[in-house]
Design a protein around this motif. Structure first.
Motif, PDB file in Angstrom:
ATOM      1  N   VAL A   1       0.845  -1.192   0.000  1.00 27.82           N
ATOM      2  CA  VAL A   1       0.000   0.000   0.000  1.00 27.82           C
ATOM      3  C   VAL A   1       0.884   1.248   0.000  1.00 27.82           C
ATOM      4  O   VAL A   1       1.954   1.259   0.607  1.00 27.82           O
ATOM      5  CB  VAL A   1      -0.994  -0.017   1.185  1.00 27.82           C
ATOM      6  N   TRP A   2       0.420   2.264  -0.710  1.00 26.66           N
ATOM      7  CA  TRP A   2       1.073   3.571  -0.757  1.00 26.66           C
ATOM      8  C   TRP A   2       0.014   4.614  -0.432  1.00 26.66           C
ATOM      9  O   TRP A   2      -1.146   4.459  -0.805  1.00 26.66           O
ATOM     10  CB  TRP A   2       1.642   3.846  -2.145  1.00 26.66           C
ATOM     11  N   LEU A   3       0.421   5.678   0.244  1.00 27.22           N
ATOM     12  CA  LEU A   3      -0.494   6.750   0.625  1.00 27.22           C
ATOM     13  C   LEU A   3       0.006   8.080   0.060  1.00 27.22           C
ATOM     14  O   LEU A   3       1.214   8.337   0.069  1.00 27.22           O
ATOM     15  CB  LEU A   3      -0.583   6.859   2.143  1.00 27.22           C
ATOM     16  N   PHE A   4      -0.930   8.902  -0.407  1.00 30.28           N
ATOM     17  CA  PHE A   4      -0.541  10.231  -0.859  1.00 30.28           C
ATOM     18  C   PHE A   4      -1.555  11.260  -0.397  1.00 30.28           C
ATOM     19  O   PHE A   4      -2.677  10.940  -0.015  1.00 30.28           O
ATOM     20  CB  PHE A   4      -0.336  10.282  -2.379  1.00 30.28           C
ATOM     21  N   SER A   5      -1.119  12.490  -0.429  1.00 27.43           N
ATOM     22  CA  SER A   5      -1.958  13.605  -0.036  1.00 27.43           C
ATOM     23  C   SER A   5      -1.660  14.770  -0.963  1.00 27.43           C
ATOM     24  O   SER A   5      -0.585  14.841  -1.550  1.00 27.43           O
ATOM     25  CB  SER A   5      -1.639  13.990   1.406  1.00 27.43           C
ATOM     26  N   SER A   6      -2.616  15.657  -1.086  1.00 25.82           N
ATOM     27  CA  SER A   6      -2.367  16.873  -1.857  1.00 25.82           C
ATOM     28  C   SER A   6      -2.888  18.060  -1.073  1.00 25.82           C
ATOM     29  O   SER A   6      -3.742  17.913  -0.209  1.00 25.82           O
ATOM     30  CB  SER A   6      -3.045  16.804  -3.224  1.00 25.82           C
ATOM     31  N   GLY A   7      -2.360  19.197  -1.378  1.00 21.98           N
ATOM     32  CA  GLY A   7      -2.861  20.361  -0.692  1.00 21.98           C
ATOM     33  C   GLY A   7      -2.000  21.596  -0.747  1.00 21.98           C
ATOM     34  O   GLY A   7      -2.511  22.678  -1.009  1.00 21.98           O
ATOM     35  N   PRO A   8      -0.687  21.501  -0.464  1.00 26.58           N
ATOM     36  CA  PRO A   8       0.080  22.742  -0.432  1.00 26.58           C
ATOM     37  C   PRO A   8      -0.031  23.506  -1.748  1.00 26.58           C
ATOM     38  O   PRO A   8       0.008  22.906  -2.822  1.00 26.58           O
ATOM     39  CB  PRO A   8       1.516  22.282  -0.196  1.00 26.58           C
ATOM     40  N   LEU A   9      -0.183  24.799  -1.617  1.00 25.98           N
ATOM     41  CA  LEU A   9      -0.285  25.666  -2.788  1.00 25.98           C
ATOM     42  C   LEU A   9       0.979  26.511  -2.890  1.00 25.98           C
ATOM     43  O   LEU A   9       1.636  26.771  -1.892  1.00 25.98           O
ATOM     44  CB  LEU A   9      -1.511  26.568  -2.680  1.00 25.98           C
ATOM     45  N   GLY A  10       1.275  26.933  -4.089  1.00 25.69           N
ATOM     46  CA  GLY A  10       2.450  27.762  -4.305  1.00 25.69           C
ATOM     47  C   GLY A  10       3.646  26.924  -4.713  1.00 25.69           C
ATOM     48  O   GLY A  10       3.556  25.709  -4.873  1.00 25.69           O
TER      49      GLY A  10
ATOM     50  N   ILE B   1       6.280   3.060  -7.785  1.00 28.42           N
ATOM     51  CA  ILE B   1       5.299   2.061  -7.359  1.00 28.42           C
ATOM     52  C   ILE B   1       5.300   0.895  -8.347  1.00 28.42           C
ATOM     53  O   ILE B   1       5.340  -0.276  -7.946  1.00 28.42           O
ATOM     54  CB  ILE B   1       3.889   2.681  -7.224  1.00 28.42           C
ATOM     55  N   ALA B   2       5.257   1.208  -9.629  1.00 33.99           N
ATOM     56  CA  ALA B   2       5.285   0.167 -10.664  1.00 33.99           C
ATOM     57  C   ALA B   2       6.550  -0.684 -10.527  1.00 33.99           C
ATOM     58  O   ALA B   2       6.494  -1.916 -10.626  1.00 33.99           O
ATOM     59  CB  ALA B   2       5.186   0.795 -12.046  1.00 33.99           C
ATOM     60  N   ASP B   3       7.692  -0.036 -10.293  1.00 32.16           N
ATOM     61  CA  ASP B   3       8.943  -0.777 -10.110  1.00 32.16           C
ATOM     62  C   ASP B   3       8.841  -1.715  -8.915  1.00 32.16           C
ATOM     63  O   ASP B   3       9.239  -2.880  -8.994  1.00 32.16           O
ATOM     64  CB  ASP B   3      10.117   0.194  -9.894  1.00 32.16           C
ATOM     65  N   ALA B   4       8.311  -1.207  -7.799  1.00 36.20           N
ATOM     66  CA  ALA B   4       8.190  -2.019  -6.587  1.00 36.20           C
ATOM     67  C   ALA B   4       7.265  -3.215  -6.801  1.00 36.20           C
ATOM     68  O   ALA B   4       7.449  -4.261  -6.175  1.00 36.20           O
ATOM     69  CB  ALA B   4       7.676  -1.163  -5.427  1.00 36.20           C
ATOM     70  N   LEU B   5       6.295  -3.068  -7.692  1.00 40.03           N
ATOM     71  CA  LEU B   5       5.359  -4.158  -7.981  1.00 40.03           C
ATOM     72  C   LEU B   5       5.883  -5.097  -9.067  1.00 40.03           C
ATOM     73  O   LEU B   5       5.191  -6.048  -9.444  1.00 40.03           O
ATOM     74  CB  LEU B   5       3.993  -3.573  -8.381  1.00 40.03           C
TER      75      LEU B   5
ATOM     76  N   PRO C   1       2.767   1.298   5.150  1.00 35.42           N
ATOM     77  CA  PRO C   1       2.837   1.704   3.739  1.00 35.42           C
ATOM     78  C   PRO C   1       4.271   1.648   3.212  1.00 35.42           C
ATOM     79  O   PRO C   1       5.220   1.914   3.947  1.00 35.42           O
ATOM     80  CB  PRO C   1       2.314   3.139   3.753  1.00 35.42           C
ATOM     81  N   ARG C   2       4.377   1.289   1.956  1.00 39.56           N
ATOM     82  CA  ARG C   2       5.687   1.235   1.307  1.00 39.56           C
ATOM     83  C   ARG C   2       6.182   2.633   0.965  1.00 39.56           C
ATOM     84  O   ARG C   2       7.351   2.812   0.669  1.00 39.56           O
ATOM     85  CB  ARG C   2       5.601   0.390   0.051  1.00 39.56           C
ATOM     86  N   GLY C   3       5.268   3.585   0.963  1.00 39.33           N
ATOM     87  CA  GLY C   3       5.661   4.958   0.691  1.00 39.33           C
ATOM     88  C   GLY C   3       4.516   5.908   0.961  1.00 39.33           C
ATOM     89  O   GLY C   3       3.345   5.524   0.899  1.00 39.33           O
TER      90      GLY C   3
END
Length: 179
Positions: free
Chosen positions: A80-89, A168-172, A118-120
């Motif tokens: 599993v990998w987790l990501f977030s988005s939000g910072p602006l600028g 991620i593709a490489d890890a899989l 998570p792996r990342g």
């Protein structure tokens, strides 16, 4: 190999990131479903998971938290990998000299570390358009000083997103190629 890319997005920037991750993984010959967290009825049947959300006040959106918390055992049993988005600028560091992306990590990265291993994890920059803001956010966004303080534009770094998805593709063990 089947991969689920699940996301929670309020204004579409995080959805765009999830779609791009899905495209990149498909380009590496992985079978990928990209879906809103709230639309995912069943997580079984996948070999790996990428889960992400927009972050507001250092928290993922409720739909993403629910998906993880209701499916912890299934997710933890696979990569599993987790990501977030939000910072602006575009600033790399804040006023105190701290890394902007590290400073924007949602609380869930720490909360889910021991549960999911998570792996990342990755924080990506987001996008913001004053004219697309709605609901209670619209009131805040139009308050004197806040509108001018919020950087407007699309700050997503597609090359960074592609590189992360390729890792991620490489890890899989996906075949080389793609973007």
């Amino acid at each position: 190999m089947r991969v689920l890319v699940a996301y929670a997005s309020k204004y579409g920037a995080t959805e765009g990131i999830a779609q791009r991750i899905g495209e990149t993984l498909r380009g590496r010959e992985l079978e990928v479903d990209v879906a809103k967290c709230g639309d995912v009825a069943e997580v079984s049947g996948y070999d790996a998971y990428v889960v992400g959300s927009a972050a507001y006040e250092f928290n993922w959106r409720k739909e993403a938290r629910k998906l993880v918390e209701h499916n912890t055992d299934q997710l933890a049993a696979h990569p599993v990998w987790l990501f977030s988005s939000g910072p602006l600028g575009t600033e790399k560091v804040d006023k105190e000299g701290k890394d902007v992306l590290q400073g924007a990590e949602p609380k869930q990265f720490k909360q889910y570390a021991d549960l999911l291993h998570p792996r990342g994890t990755q924080v990506f920059r987001g996008a913001y358009d004053h004219d697309k803001v709605h609901g209670a956010d619209r009131i805040i966004a139009w308050m004197p000083g806040i509108r001018d303080a919020m950087p407007q534009g699309d700050f997503r770094e597609w090359d960074v997103i592609d590189t992360w998805a390729m890792s991620i593709a490489d890890a899989l063990g996906a075949p080389a190629g793609g973007r």
